[in-house]
Design a protein around this motif. Structure first.
Motif, PDB file in Angstrom:
ATOM      1  N   THR A 137      37.633   1.260 -20.724  1.00  0.00           N
ATOM      2  CA  THR A 137      36.184   1.221 -20.584  1.00  0.00           C
ATOM      3  C   THR A 137      35.736  -0.073 -19.910  1.00  0.00           C
ATOM      4  OG1 THR A 137      36.021   2.477 -22.645  1.00  0.00           O
ATOM      5  CG2 THR A 137      34.015   1.444 -21.863  1.00  0.00           C
ATOM      6  N   TRP A 138      34.738   0.045 -19.060  1.00  0.00           N
ATOM      7  CA  TRP A 138      34.124  -1.122 -18.430  1.00  0.00           C
ATOM      8  C   TRP A 138      32.966  -1.566 -19.306  1.00  0.00           C
ATOM      9  CZ3 TRP A 138      35.965  -3.665 -14.229  1.00  0.00           C
ATOM     10  CH2 TRP A 138      36.999  -3.038 -13.520  1.00  0.00           C
ATOM     11  N   MET A 139      33.004  -2.821 -19.759  1.00  0.00           N
ATOM     12  CA  MET A 139      31.999  -3.340 -20.677  1.00  0.00           C
ATOM     13  C   MET A 139      31.223  -4.482 -20.031  1.00  0.00           C
ATOM     14  SD  MET A 139      32.537  -1.426 -23.338  1.00  0.00           S
ATOM     15  CE  MET A 139      31.688  -2.225 -24.678  1.00  0.00           C
ATOM     16  N   LYS A 177      26.554 -11.496 -27.747  1.00  0.00           N
ATOM     17  CA  LYS A 177      26.118 -10.103 -27.921  1.00  0.00           C
ATOM     18  C   LYS A 177      25.014 -10.003 -28.971  1.00  0.00           C
ATOM     19  CE  LYS A 177      27.948  -5.487 -28.870  1.00  0.00           C
ATOM     20  NZ  LYS A 177      29.171  -4.682 -29.059  1.00  0.00           N
ATOM     21  N   LYS A 217      37.012  -4.769 -17.608  1.00  0.00           N
ATOM     22  CA  LYS A 217      37.696  -3.590 -18.133  1.00  0.00           C
ATOM     23  C   LYS A 217      38.358  -3.975 -19.449  1.00  0.00           C
ATOM     24  CE  LYS A 217      40.570   0.250 -16.862  1.00  0.00           C
ATOM     25  NZ  LYS A 217      41.522   0.798 -15.928  1.00  0.00           N
ATOM     26  N   GLU A 218      37.993  -3.255 -20.490  1.00  0.00           N
ATOM     27  CA  GLU A 218      38.561  -3.462 -21.815  1.00  0.00           C
ATOM     28  C   GLU A 218      39.161  -2.130 -22.244  1.00  0.00           C
ATOM     29  OE1 GLU A 218      35.566  -5.144 -24.379  1.00  0.00           O
ATOM     30  OE2 GLU A 218      35.322  -6.902 -23.101  1.00  0.00           O
ATOM     31  N   VAL A 254      29.874  -7.956 -19.738  1.00  0.00           N
ATOM     32  CA  VAL A 254      30.258  -9.269 -20.260  1.00  0.00           C
ATOM     33  C   VAL A 254      29.265 -10.354 -19.865  1.00  0.00           C
ATOM     34  CG1 VAL A 254      32.718  -8.757 -20.450  1.00  0.00           C
ATOM     35  CG2 VAL A 254      31.819  -9.710 -18.313  1.00  0.00           C
ATOM     36  N   SER A 284      30.220  -5.944 -24.314  1.00  0.00           N
ATOM     37  CA  SER A 284      31.478  -6.430 -24.861  1.00  0.00           C
ATOM     38  C   SER A 284      31.216  -7.429 -25.987  1.00  0.00           C
ATOM     39  CB  SER A 284      32.263  -7.128 -23.749  1.00  0.00           C
ATOM     40  OG  SER A 284      33.373  -7.814 -24.279  1.00  0.00           O
ATOM     41  N   ASP A 285      32.152  -7.513 -26.903  1.00  0.00           N
ATOM     42  CA  ASP A 285      32.086  -8.565 -27.919  1.00  0.00           C
ATOM     43  C   ASP A 285      32.268  -9.934 -27.261  1.00  0.00           C
ATOM     44  OD1 ASP A 285      31.649  -6.753 -29.982  1.00  0.00           O
ATOM     45  OD2 ASP A 285      33.785  -6.603 -30.471  1.00  0.00           O
ATOM     46  N   ASN A 286      32.765  -9.947 -26.017  1.00  0.00           N
ATOM     47  CA  ASN A 286      32.953 -11.189 -25.259  1.00  0.00           C
ATOM     48  C   ASN A 286      31.754 -11.527 -24.382  1.00  0.00           C
ATOM     49  OD1 ASN A 286      35.646 -11.529 -26.212  1.00  0.00           O
ATOM     50  ND2 ASN A 286      36.285  -9.917 -24.824  1.00  0.00           N
ATOM     51  N   PHE A 287      30.634 -10.807 -24.549  1.00  0.00           N
ATOM     52  CA  PHE A 287      29.431 -11.033 -23.741  1.00  0.00           C
ATOM     53  C   PHE A 287      28.962 -12.479 -23.890  1.00  0.00           C
ATOM     54  CE2 PHE A 287      24.808 -11.296 -23.389  1.00  0.00           C
ATOM     55  CZ  PHE A 287      24.591 -10.733 -22.148  1.00  0.00           C
ATOM     56  N   ASN A 299      27.363  -0.711 -24.805  1.00  0.00           N
ATOM     57  CA  ASN A 299      27.912  -1.033 -23.489  1.00  0.00           C
ATOM     58  C   ASN A 299      28.257  -2.508 -23.340  1.00  0.00           C
ATOM     59  OD1 ASN A 299      27.535   1.570 -21.783  1.00  0.00           O
ATOM     60  ND2 ASN A 299      25.658   1.367 -22.973  1.00  0.00           N
TER      61      ASN A 299
END
Length: 140
Positions: free
Chosen positions: A129-131, A68, A125-126, A133, A57-60, A55
């Motif tokens: 899907t909502w991820m 992440k 939103k990616e 961040v 994102s790679d942008n977290f 759940n």
């Protein structure tokens, strides 16, 4: 005659399916986020680190964990130390605020062997899907 009846029935069924697809209600961002968080809740309560992280994102980004990978390390360590034992995630009081392709969700109440806390998630939103961040929870 029988063949014609079968063809008519098939045509009617096909039209019904197509009409059903065309009139199916498109889910709101809030509904999509709720569905996503139900899966996240199940993963948390099952202590499944990989499903929890699915759940994220790679942008977290996080002020302490950095990214992440850091979040995954933190959650895996918490599991290894027993802090996730008996974890319960309550979504009943959460409020979802959507602004374009960004959203915040608060409060998410979590309790377990570590105690309890209220968390705010930031989502983006990616694709479809909502991820997650970002997140904020006092004491983490």
């Amino acid at each position: 005659m029988m063949k014609r009846g079968v063809c008519m029935l098939t045509a009617c069924l096909l039209l019904a399916v197509v009409a059903g697809c065309a009139t199916a209600a498109k889910k709101s961002p809030e509904d999509l986020i709720k569905e996503q968080l139900m899966g996240w809740k199940a993963a948390m309560e099952a202590q499944d680190v990989d499903k929890i992280m699915a759940n994220f994102s790679d942008n977290f980004k996080h002020y302490d964990w950095k990214d992440k990978a850091g979040a995954k390390d933190f959650i895996a360590d918490a599991k290894d130390m027993g802090y996730l034992e008996g974890i319960e995630v309550l979504l009943d009081d959460m409020e979802i605020k959507v602004e374009g392709d960004k959203a915040t969700v608060y409060p998410i109440d979590i309790s377990g062997a570590f105690g309890s806390l209220s968390m705010e998630l930031s989502l983006a939103k990616e694709g479809d899907t909502w991820m997650v961040v970002g997140l904020d929870a006092a004491g983490l």
